[in-house]
Design an enzyme around this catalytic site. Sequence first.
Site, PDB file in Angstrom:
ATOM      1  N   LYS A  93       0.825  -1.210   0.000  1.00 52.26           N
ATOM      2  CA  LYS A  93       0.000   0.000   0.000  1.00 52.26           C
ATOM      3  C   LYS A  93       0.855   1.254   0.000  1.00 52.26           C
ATOM      4  O   LYS A  93       0.455   2.264  -0.576  1.00 52.26           O
ATOM      5  CB  LYS A  93      -0.986  -0.006   1.169  1.00 52.26           C
ATOM      6  N   LYS A 134     -11.908  -3.547  -8.250  1.00 48.65           N
ATOM      7  CA  LYS A 134     -12.338  -2.185  -8.545  1.00 48.65           C
ATOM      8  C   LYS A 134     -11.170  -1.343  -9.019  1.00 48.65           C
ATOM      9  O   LYS A 134     -11.317  -0.474  -9.856  1.00 48.65           O
ATOM     10  CB  LYS A 134     -12.895  -1.538  -7.268  1.00 48.65           C
ATOM     11  N   LYS A 187      -7.417 -10.426 -11.763  1.00 50.38           N
ATOM     12  CA  LYS A 187      -8.560 -10.771 -10.917  1.00 50.38           C
ATOM     13  C   LYS A 187      -9.603  -9.656 -11.007  1.00 50.38           C
ATOM     14  O   LYS A 187      -9.266  -8.513 -11.328  1.00 50.38           O
ATOM     15  CB  LYS A 187      -8.132 -11.050  -9.482  1.00 50.38           C
TER      16      LYS A 187
HETATM   17  P1  AMP Z   1     -11.088  -5.867  -1.605  1.00 48.53           P
HETATM   18  O1  AMP Z   1     -12.288  -5.118  -2.070  1.00 48.53           O
HETATM   19  O2  AMP Z   1     -10.103  -6.138  -2.708  1.00 48.53           O
HETATM   20  O3  AMP Z   1     -10.460  -5.287  -0.363  1.00 48.53           O
HETATM   21  O4  AMP Z   1     -11.589  -7.316  -1.176  1.00 48.53           O
HETATM   22  C1  AMP Z   1     -12.509  -7.567  -0.131  1.00 48.53           C
HETATM   23  C2  AMP Z   1     -12.664  -9.070   0.012  1.00 48.53           C
HETATM   24  O5  AMP Z   1     -13.144  -9.672  -1.206  1.00 48.53           O
HETATM   25  C3  AMP Z   1     -11.344  -9.787   0.344  1.00 48.53           C
HETATM   26  O6  AMP Z   1     -11.606 -10.735   1.352  1.00 48.53           O
HETATM   27  C4  AMP Z   1     -10.936 -10.488  -0.936  1.00 48.53           C
HETATM   28  O7  AMP Z   1     -10.305 -11.721  -0.660  1.00 48.53           O
HETATM   29  C5  AMP Z   1     -12.272 -10.717  -1.662  1.00 48.53           C
HETATM   30  N1  AMP Z   1     -12.066 -10.549  -3.126  1.00 48.53           N
HETATM   31  C6  AMP Z   1     -11.778  -9.395  -3.773  1.00 48.53           C
HETATM   32  N2  AMP Z   1     -11.666  -9.599  -5.117  1.00 48.53           N
HETATM   33  C7  AMP Z   1     -11.875 -10.920  -5.329  1.00 48.53           C
HETATM   34  C8  AMP Z   1     -11.904 -11.759  -6.504  1.00 48.53           C
HETATM   35  N3  AMP Z   1     -11.693 -11.257  -7.720  1.00 48.53           N
HETATM   36  N4  AMP Z   1     -12.164 -13.074  -6.340  1.00 48.53           N
HETATM   37  C9  AMP Z   1     -12.391 -13.586  -5.106  1.00 48.53           C
HETATM   38  N5  AMP Z   1     -12.378 -12.857  -3.968  1.00 48.53           N
HETATM   39  C10 AMP Z   1     -12.132 -11.543  -4.053  1.00 48.53           C
END
Ligand code: AMP
Length: 333
Positions: A109, A199, A196
């Site tokens: 980060k 956002k 993956k």
């Molecule tokens: P984030 O918005 O990236 O902080 O993710 C929040 C949660 O969603 C975390 O626990 C990630 O492991 C899960 N997550 C985010 N993107 C993905 C994805 N493309 N596939 C599976 N899990 C995801």
Amino acid sequence: MKTVLSCIQPTGDMHLGNYFGAVENWVNLQEKYKCFYGVVDYHAMTMPYDVNKLRTNTWDIITNLVAVGVKPENLFIQSLVPEHTELGWILNCFCSYGQLTRMTQFKDKSNQVKDGGKEDFISAGLLDYPVLQTADILIYKADFVPVGKDQEQHLELSRDIAQRFNAQVGKEYFVLPAPLYTETPKIRSTADPIKKMSKSAGEKHYINVFADEATIRRQIKSAVTDSGNTNEGSMAEGVQNLFELIKAAKWLTEHDQLMDHYQAGTLKYMDLKQVTADALVQLTGVFVERRKEINADKKRLKDLVKQSSADIRKRAQQTLTEVKELVGLLNVY
Ligand code: AMP
Ligand code: TRP
């Protein structure tokens, strides 16, 4: 009943990756455990952010979580339970500076901030983030924390802090939280299936759980199936991703039929996309409806979650009182 704790940052939209990868699991765990789910607005201040959006984002994510099936009585807002930050301070003194600088999320980060260009401001809050996360967990004496790979190191740190604390006060006071692993699918971007779904890559790289039907159908229709880099004989990432989405939406019969076609070499990508879109629209249609109902009376949900935060706070206050006693602080106000 064993206790589960997990938290999520209030940052904008919820996409299918978040839902299938994390939030759906929260919904399911509610059947088997006493669950505490926090929306961590204090954590959201550690990266550069817009002060005009934080509060709205907090209520938005609460609405979204309830719309997909999280029970309001299990939810709390971190800043409505200020004991988290007070315990966070105390735990700071049981965690070394070196441990914090070794956290990979801190390194990632801080690089993100630097690469962002405009500002080169890395807050002390970003370094201290995992200590507040430790307080989130320990304050409820959580037995289990559902974690993805990205949070393993933070959970390990929270165990270290708990151990150091217990050793110093001479009592096995804090429960050492254990990770709770659940197999969850990794969802890829339909626009670029090498990445993956997320956002941060931009709008076309994620599908909002609350998107309208036409948008979902359009995004699936334009999904990249074969990016051209796939090894001979293995399934292209984009195709894998569509199968993954159908399975995640629990259309298993359709999934298996399409897989038979794939193996026989008779699969038409148009059919695969059609089924994917139908499955997703059916699943998310229910969520969209529920969100409409919630939004028709916004105050009702806000009142419920303020109340659940107040109820949950009682547990946090109990822990903090005991901790202050153990570490030699005064307990009278
Ligand atoms: P984030 O918005 O990236 O902080 O993710 C929040 C949660 O969603 C975390 O626990 C990630 O492991 C899960 N997550 C985010 N993107 C993905 C994805 N493309 N596939 C599976 N899990 C995801
Ligand atoms: N750090 C977590 C994330 O980035 C969010 C979080 C804050 C958390 N406190 C927590 C997760 C406590 C689990 C337990 O997703």
